[in-house]
Design a protein around this motif. Structure first.
Motif, PDB file in Angstrom:
ATOM      1  N   ASN A   1      39.690  -8.658  -9.088  1.00 45.71           N
ATOM      2  CA  ASN A   1      40.096 -10.106  -9.547  1.00 45.71           C
ATOM      3  C   ASN A   1      39.429 -10.338 -10.812  1.00 45.71           C
ATOM      4  OD1 ASN A   1      41.482 -12.916  -9.169  1.00 45.71           O
ATOM      5  ND2 ASN A   1      39.348 -13.527  -8.600  1.00 45.71           N
TER       6      ASN A   1
ATOM      7  N   SER B   1      37.677 -11.520 -14.193  1.00 46.96           N
ATOM      8  CA  SER B   1      38.095 -12.303 -15.091  1.00 46.96           C
ATOM      9  C   SER B   1      38.189 -11.864 -16.407  1.00 46.96           C
ATOM     10  CB  SER B   1      37.265 -13.582 -15.135  1.00 46.96           C
ATOM     11  OG  SER B   1      37.138 -14.207 -14.193  1.00 46.96           O
TER      12      SER B   1
ATOM     13  N   LYS C   1      30.004  -4.608  -8.861  1.00 45.60           N
ATOM     14  CA  LYS C   1      31.474  -4.426  -8.769  1.00 45.60           C
ATOM     15  C   LYS C   1      31.447  -2.803  -8.513  1.00 45.60           C
ATOM     16  CE  LYS C   1      33.897  -8.268 -10.981  1.00 45.60           C
ATOM     17  NZ  LYS C   1      34.248  -9.066  -9.736  1.00 45.60           N
TER      18      LYS C   1
ATOM     19  N   ASP D   1      32.316 -10.235   3.216  1.00 44.60           N
ATOM     20  CA  ASP D   1      31.251 -10.845   2.360  1.00 44.60           C
ATOM     21  C   ASP D   1      29.737 -10.436   2.974  1.00 44.60           C
ATOM     22  OD1 ASP D   1      31.247 -13.400   0.187  1.00 44.60           O
ATOM     23  OD2 ASP D   1      29.188 -12.832   0.961  1.00 44.60           O
TER      24      ASP D   1
ATOM     25  N   ILE E   1      35.067 -23.929 -12.737  1.00 45.00           N
ATOM     26  CA  ILE E   1      35.055 -22.358 -12.765  1.00 45.00           C
ATOM     27  C   ILE E   1      33.810 -22.083 -12.437  1.00 45.00           C
ATOM     28  CG2 ILE E   1      35.123 -20.614 -14.477  1.00 45.00           C
ATOM     29  CD1 ILE E   1      36.989 -22.071 -15.989  1.00 45.00           C
TER      30      ILE E   1
ATOM     31  N   LEU F   1      34.690 -18.793  -4.178  1.00 39.31           N
ATOM     32  CA  LEU F   1      35.695 -19.761  -4.344  1.00 39.31           C
ATOM     33  C   LEU F   1      37.030 -18.787  -4.712  1.00 39.31           C
ATOM     34  CD1 LEU F   1      34.512 -21.340  -7.846  1.00 39.31           C
ATOM     35  CD2 LEU F   1      35.224 -22.530  -5.659  1.00 39.31           C
ATOM     36  N   MET F   2      37.178 -17.721  -5.220  1.00 43.08           N
ATOM     37  CA  MET F   2      38.292 -17.087  -5.323  1.00 43.08           C
ATOM     38  C   MET F   2      38.843 -16.216  -4.033  1.00 43.08           C
ATOM     39  SD  MET F   2      39.044 -18.091  -8.254  1.00 43.08           S
ATOM     40  CE  MET F   2      40.618 -17.009  -8.434  1.00 43.08           C
TER      41      MET F   2
ATOM     42  N   GLU G   1      30.925 -11.778 -10.984  1.00 39.71           N
ATOM     43  CA  GLU G   1      31.437 -11.019 -12.274  1.00 39.71           C
ATOM     44  C   GLU G   1      30.365 -10.374 -12.967  1.00 39.71           C
ATOM     45  OE1 GLU G   1      34.495 -10.883 -13.000  1.00 39.71           O
ATOM     46  OE2 GLU G   1      34.581 -11.038 -15.288  1.00 39.71           O
TER      47      GLU G   1
ATOM     48  N   PHE H   1      43.925 -13.781 -10.271  1.00 36.18           N
ATOM     49  CA  PHE H   1      44.282 -15.232  -9.743  1.00 36.18           C
ATOM     50  C   PHE H   1      43.418 -16.311 -10.671  1.00 36.18           C
ATOM     51  CE2 PHE H   1      45.041 -12.331  -6.342  1.00 36.18           C
ATOM     52  CZ  PHE H   1      46.219 -12.709  -5.590  1.00 36.18           C
TER      53      PHE H   1
ATOM     54  N   THR I   1      34.188 -10.160  -5.926  1.00 40.89           N
ATOM     55  CA  THR I   1      32.679 -10.356  -5.795  1.00 40.89           C
ATOM     56  C   THR I   1      32.539 -10.975  -7.367  1.00 40.89           C
ATOM     57  OG1 THR I   1      32.307  -8.159  -6.732  1.00 40.89           O
ATOM     58  CG2 THR I   1      32.073  -8.452  -4.334  1.00 40.89           C
TER      59      THR I   1
END
Ligand code: NAD
Length: 310
Positions: free
Chosen positions: A136, A138, A116, A52, A254, A32-33, A111, A160, A109
């Protein structure tokens, strides 16, 4: 236009800070992001490599970007030539071998902190020593993520909002080790992408999600406790609080896995029981009902219009 070596933001009497130019970026994660970030970067004239591990995610992301660019043509925001130029600036990749000339890598990638960290470990040997890394994330600590890399001073949070081409805000979060040139370079980039910046300190979930996701979690509790149905909860917040989307509709948008991950970070990071994730949210995620992206969450998206599931 390049950002160049400027003293952005230096006030009278302050020594200008050399801000590294950002022209070539890598984006990790084409979900999505990641696709939205690649879209806005390419429209702003940056050269993008989108990576990816799933080839089908890359194919889907390029289709989504093309469709969203078409929407922008229809609404008169961009020309057909700008669309073609933006698409030509995005390359896709299944590994990091093409990341050696990047000025900045934006990681988007899933959450999960261990994921990560593992991504940074395999990424950094491919990068120039001066390449910046932005996450990115959250909710996860930027200081902790940065400390797991070989360059904590060049590591920063660049958060973002979804959908990236539409939402104006970015949150910028410095870890304790993030240096001033990195901060200034990322602020300049955000402005180049047409975004408005809110600077947040490195506390769990920063600003928007610290406030928004506990509200979503409370809406799931209201559903769980039988206070009201999905439709009633969403109608109540849309018409009673003047929100554009109801909280359960927003949770589906989301991604319920992302909402749950943020609640877990708040719960553990702030050690306060008021942030405990609702058991019904946990159950939906365990069932693989993650919202729009899997076709089912609090609504069933195989029906038109989407049908509330409770
Ligand atoms: P997503 O599930 O849509 O996409 C994640 C992508 O990462 C997938 O395509 C997956 O294949 C890829 N991926 C997984 N492991 C990988 C690896 N080892 N290497 C490369 N790619 C890998 O998730 P998303 O909603 O795009 O979220 C991404 C990040 O952005 C998360 O940190 C999330 O918290 C954050 N974020 C999400 C939203 C939102 O509304 N969804 C908003 C702001 C920030």
């Amino acid at each position: 236009m390049s950002i160049g070596l400027t003293g952005i933001g230096a006030g009278a009497g302050e020594t200008p800070v050399a801000v590294p130019p950002i022209r070539k970026i890598g984006v990790i994660g084409a979900g999505l992001m990641g696709n939205g970030i690649s879209h806005v970067a390419a429209i702003a004239g940056l050269d993008v490599v989108m990576m990816d591990v799933k080839p089908e995610a890359l194919t889907r992301a390029m289709e989504t970007i093309a469709r969203n660019l078409d929407r922008q043509i229809k609404s008169g925001q961009i020309t057909a030539d700008a669309k073609a130029a933006a698409l030509a600036r995005i390359k896709t990749a299944g590994d990091f071998s093409g990341f050696g000339d990047r000025d900045l890598v934006i990681e988007a990638t899933s959450e999960k902190e261990e994921l990560k960290r593992a991504v940074y470990a395999s990424l950094t040997p491919h990068l120039r020593p001066d390449c910046l890394i932005a996450s990115n994330t959250s909710s996860i600590s930027i200081t902790r993520l940065g400390a797991s890399t070989d360059r904590p001073e060049k590591f920063i949070g660049l958060h973002f909002m979804n959908p990236v081409p539409v939402m104006k805000l970015v949150e910028i979060i410095r870890g304790i080790a993030t240096d001033e040139p990195t901060f200034r370079a990322i602020c300049a980039l955000a402005e180049k992408l047409g975004k408005t910046i809110a600077v947040a300190e490195d506390f769990p979930a920063f600003i928007v999600n610290r406030i928004l996701v506990p509200m979503i979690n409370e809406a799931v509790y209201a559903l769980y406790e039988g206070v009201a149905s999905v439709a009633a909860i969403d109608t109540a917040l849309r018409l009673g609080a003047n929100h554009r989307m109801g909280p359960l509709e927003l949770a589906d948008f989301i991604g319920l896995d992302t909402c749950l991950a943020i609640m877990q970070v708040l719960y553990e990071g702030l050690a306060d029981s008021k942030y405990r994730p609702c058991p019904l949210l946990v159950k939906y995620v365990e069932a693989g009902w993650l919202g729009r992206k899997t076709g089912r969450g609090f609504y069933d998206y195989t029906q038109t219009p989407p049908r509330p599931t409770r």
